[in-house]
Design an enzyme around this catalytic site. Structure first.
Site, mmCIF file in Angstrom:
data_model
loop_
_atom_site.group_PDB
_atom_site.id
_atom_site.type_symbol
_atom_site.label_atom_id
_atom_site.label_comp_id
_atom_site.label_asym_id
_atom_site.label_seq_id
_atom_site.Cartn_x
_atom_site.Cartn_y
_atom_site.Cartn_z
ATOM 1 C CG ASP A 97 -1.994 11.070 2.185
ATOM 2 O OD1 ASP A 97 -3.102 11.781 1.790
ATOM 3 O OD2 ASP A 97 -1.057 11.530 2.782
ATOM 4 C CG ASP A 135 1.648 7.898 2.489
ATOM 5 O OD1 ASP A 135 1.002 8.786 1.598
ATOM 6 O OD2 ASP A 135 1.925 8.667 3.582
ATOM 7 C CE LYS A 193 7.028 11.379 9.837
ATOM 8 N NZ LYS A 193 6.669 12.863 9.333
#
Length: 360
Positions: A110, A218, A162
């Protein structure tokens, strides 16, 4: 030197474009996303690219086999029967990756940037440990894997996927160099390299971070795809301005395939990419849009922040905005307004879409 590119996902975030084409083959600035990466790898001396494939693998194989001879490299397919996460594909391709003792690249499919692959090789050889991660600074690190490392050496102390609280603004940019020894850490099962492999390597002092200079994005979802296009076109302006288009009605950074046709009294740009065979009729205004192969925009329409899919037909006096995405072969009738619409392939739109929604 070898490279493994993870291209097995379904590309759900980039729907409706990925309902008819695998995400790595979606054109980004008039070239498949995957080809941007493969060409940069070949230019850096990589002679064997392995694609970890699953979804629509036949289309990927056909397209990339056609590129093999042109690029003068070997391209192999490693087929996943079930989703293996971001580390499992390395175990599946273990035999190919460990043919030599050389380190190898691993890439998420990506990512678009200036691809500093040669500098990564030098960095990896300099520190001599098992893994190197490319990192970049972002304003919203909570969406990514965050890296805490020494400023002078790049040695990574912590790798947090994250995080809920602020840890660092340096994130995993989705590109790695790994030594074959890393393959011994990975079993052939669904495994996350970010959550299960990298934290252990960091704890053992085997993981180092190299900071990316320049743009990074991304581009796995439409709004980021368009932002990435803007960054890429600005990079072209700085490094290869001759590749950008200029002429009457062209504003700012615009990329136009030689086979595209633009009518009279148009305003195209800033930040527009027009693909092969695209037809833009008279009096059209297009800003911050990607228009893919063989799409046709009829006269006096106004498009801003849109992705127009392959072979779409947009009627006269149409207004589209707010990250409207048309899948392949969509027809938009005259004098309609589309606001944040996501239209599945092969649909014909006969009424306006005043609020963001999916048209099935």
């Amino acid at each position: 030197m070898k490279a493994l590119i993870l291209v097995g996902g379904y590309g759900t975030r980039l729907r409706p474009l990925t309902l008819s084409t695998p995400k790595p083959l979606v054109d980004f600035c008039n070239k498949p996303i995957l080809l941007h990466q493969v060409e940069a790898l070949a230019a850096a001396g990589v002679d064997h690219v392995i694609l970890a494939v699953s979804y629509m693998s036949q289309m990927l194989e056909k397209e990339m086999k056609a590129q093999e001879q042109r690029l003068g490299i070997r391209i192999s397919m490693s087929h996943e029967e079930e989703p293996l996460g971001t580390a499992g594909p390395l175990a599946l391709a273990r035999d190919l990756l460990s043919e030599t003792a050389d380190p190898f690249f691993v890439l998420n499919s990506d990512v678009i940037c200036d691809f500093p692959f040669q500098a990564m090789v030098q960095f990896h050889r300099h520190h001599g440990q098992e893994g190197s991660i490319l990192v970049t600074k972002v304003e919203e690190p909570s969406k990514y894997g965050v890296v805490v490392c020494e400023a002078d050496t790049g040695r990574i102390h912590r790798f947090v996927e994250k995080p809920q609280v602020f840890v660092s603004n340096k994130i995993n940019a989705g590109m790695y160099i790994l030594s074959p020894a890393v393959l011994q850490r990975i079993q052939l099962k669904p495994t996350s390299i970010e959550k299960e492999i990298f934290p252990v390597m960091a704890k053992e002092g085997q993981l180092y971070a190299m900071e990316l200079q320049g743009f990074w994005m991304d581009i796995g979802q439409p709004k980021d795809f368009l932002t990435g296009m803007c960054l890429f076109l600005q990079s072209l302006r700085q490094k290869h301005p001759e590749r950008l288009y200029s002429g009457p009605g062209i504003v700012g950074n615009v990329l136009v395939d030689p086979s595209a046709r633009i009518g009279q009294n148009c305003s195209i740009g800033p930040n527009v990419s027009l693909g092969p065979g695209v037809v833009v009729e008279d009096g059209v205004c297009i800003r911050r849009c990607t228009v893919l192969r063989d799409a046709h925009i009829r006269s006096h329409s106004w498009l801003e922040s849109c992705i127009v899919g392959w072979r779409c037909r947009v009627g006269q006096w149409v207004r589209m905005e707010n990250v409207t995405v048309l899948g392949e072969d969509v027809i938009v009738n005259d004098e309609l307004y589309l606001n944040g619409a996501s239209v599945l392939p092969h649909k014909s739109i006969g009424e306006s879409v005043p609020e963001p929604r999916i048209i099935m």
